[in-house]
Design a protein around this motif. Structure first.
Motif, PDB file in Angstrom:
ATOM      1  N   SER A 192       0.831  -1.201   0.000  1.00 29.60           N
ATOM      2  CA  SER A 192       0.000   0.000   0.000  1.00 29.60           C
ATOM      3  C   SER A 192       0.869   1.257   0.000  1.00 29.60           C
ATOM      4  N   PHE A 193       1.995   1.225   0.707  1.00 31.82           N
ATOM      5  CA  PHE A 193       2.915   2.359   0.738  1.00 31.82           C
ATOM      6  C   PHE A 193       3.469   2.637  -0.663  1.00 31.82           C
ATOM      7  N   ALA A 194       3.835   1.582  -1.371  1.00 32.35           N
ATOM      8  CA  ALA A 194       4.350   1.741  -2.733  1.00 32.35           C
ATOM      9  C   ALA A 194       3.299   2.365  -3.641  1.00 32.35           C
ATOM     10  N   PHE A 195       2.062   1.937  -3.513  1.00 35.98           N
ATOM     11  CA  PHE A 195       0.971   2.521  -4.295  1.00 35.98           C
ATOM     12  C   PHE A 195       0.765   3.980  -3.918  1.00 35.98           C
ATOM     13  N   ASP A 196       0.875   4.280  -2.641  1.00 30.65           N
ATOM     14  CA  ASP A 196       0.667   5.643  -2.160  1.00 30.65           C
ATOM     15  C   ASP A 196       1.646   6.609  -2.826  1.00 30.65           C
ATOM     16  N   ILE A 197       2.886   6.186  -2.979  1.00 30.02           N
ATOM     17  CA  ILE A 197       3.922   7.070  -3.500  1.00 30.02           C
ATOM     18  C   ILE A 197       4.010   7.026  -5.027  1.00 30.02           C
ATOM     19  N   LEU A 198       3.907   5.842  -5.613  1.00 31.81           N
ATOM     20  CA  LEU A 198       4.156   5.687  -7.053  1.00 31.81           C
ATOM     21  C   LEU A 198       2.928   5.326  -7.881  1.00 31.81           C
ATOM     22  N   GLY A 199       1.832   4.974  -7.229  1.00 29.62           N
ATOM     23  CA  GLY A 199       0.646   4.577  -7.976  1.00 29.62           C
ATOM     24  C   GLY A 199       0.715   3.125  -8.423  1.00 29.62           C
TER      25      GLY A 199
END
Length: 342
Positions: A192-199
């Motif tokens: 979820s953190f990766a999605f938060d920053i990079l989509g």
């Protein structure tokens, strides 16, 4: 209320707690400490509900989930059951006209997540994933720093979530029938953190080691994005680590301290290593009140989706989790289960 502090409530919306486990207690305490109204708790066993209600000073104890969601005085239901039951529990509450805050992982797979999102939208209700980290002050500031261009163009995100957890084969974490494994319980945070920053990534490459019970003991994945950015995420359930996270850009990097998904400090470094900013903002309680405050804000505004974690992104995260599971050979009964009642 224009002067209402972040992470607090004006008390007008009334909460019901569905489930009486450890995480339910943490969320309930944070609600009570920050002005939220907790009206009732529901469990499959009335004795469990009564014990929980007595411990936290909640007025109403219900002996079934159906009784809880049928209460006309309850406006919002917090779903705190184990994740194999989130889908059915959320649909039950939504069909009763209640907004829902659903613990992570939101569901077992993307199909179930889409079910919830579509039903909530059709009824004009909020269905928010309880990914509490997204709403914490340090994450609000971290996103602002990236948006301001302080570290230049973001090139890489690195995040870990490794813990030494019970290894009993009968424990929920090691039981495929109960959605066990590192990915759903622990990996959801760095994913979820990766999605938060990079989509949403363009491609995913994943690898895992499995337990004797058939769930993933440790999993790692690389997300590749269209612009060349990468996210490297990993999780493990039988070995602990510092659990830090980094966002690396062309002009510097952000180092989020252990344990990064809690309300912790972070430091922004320039490319030469000098410190640009250190962010440290203690929060009251555990910090789970911020996600509840976001749900109440959406309800007051008449919105069903916000910008921090809209249902569409929750579905996208679960789609990525499905792809990781496909690659590592991890499947659950829910993957083959027909749609539940609507």
């Amino acid at each position: 209320m224009t002067n209402q502090p972040a992470g607090t409530s004006d008390g007008h919306l009334r909460w019901g707690i569905l489930g009486t486990g450890f995480i339910a207690g943490l969320q309930t305490q944070d609600l009570l400490d920050n002005g939220f109204t907790v009206l009732a708790v529901g469990s499959r066993a009335l004795d469990s509900s009564r014990a929980f209600a007595e411990q936290y000073g909640v007025a109403g104890a219900r002996g079934s989930y159906e009784d809880l969601v049928a209460d006309p005085l309850v406006d919002v239901v917090y779903i705190a059951t184990p994740h194999p039951f989130h889908h059915a529990n959320a649909l039950l509450a939504l069909n009763a006209g209640k907004h829902v805050l659903v613990e992570k992982p939101f569901t077992m797979n993307a199909r179930e997540a889409q079910d919830i999102a579509e039903l909530a939208e059709s009824k004009g209700l909020v269905a928010l994933e309880a990914m509490w980290t997204r709403f914490l002050p340090h994450m609000i500031r971290l996103r602002a720093i990236i948006q301001e261009g302080t570290i230049g163009e973001v090139r890489k995100v690195v995040a870990s979530h490794n813990q030494s957890l019970p290894q009993d084969p009968a424990h929920r974490l090691n039981d495929p029938a109960l959605g066990g494994g590192a990915l759903l319980d622990l990996g959801i945070y760095p994913v979820s953190f990766a999605f938060d920053i990079l989509g949403t990534p363009e491609t995913i490459r994943a690898s895992a080691s499995m337990t004797a019970t058939g769930v993933d003991r440790q999993t790692a994945a690389i997300f590749d994005h269209a612009g060349g950015q990468q996210a490297i995420v990993d999780c493990e359930l039988d070995a602990a680590s510092a659990n830090r996270a980094m966002v690396i850009g062309t002009e510097g990097w952000i180092d989020v301290e252990s344990t990064w998904y809690n309300p912790v400090p972070f430091t922004v470094h320039a490319a030469d290593g000098s410190v640009i900013e250190r962010f440290e903002q203690p929060v009251s309680s555990r910090g789970m009140q911020y996600q509840a405050a976001e749900l109440e804000r959406l309800v007051r505004a008449g919105d069903t989706a916000g910008t921090i974690l809209p249902p569409s992104e929750t579905v996208a995260v679960m789609t990525a989790m499905d792809e990781i599971r496909r690659q590592i050979g991890l499947s659950y009964a829910a993957d083959a289960t027909p749609d539940a009642q609507r």
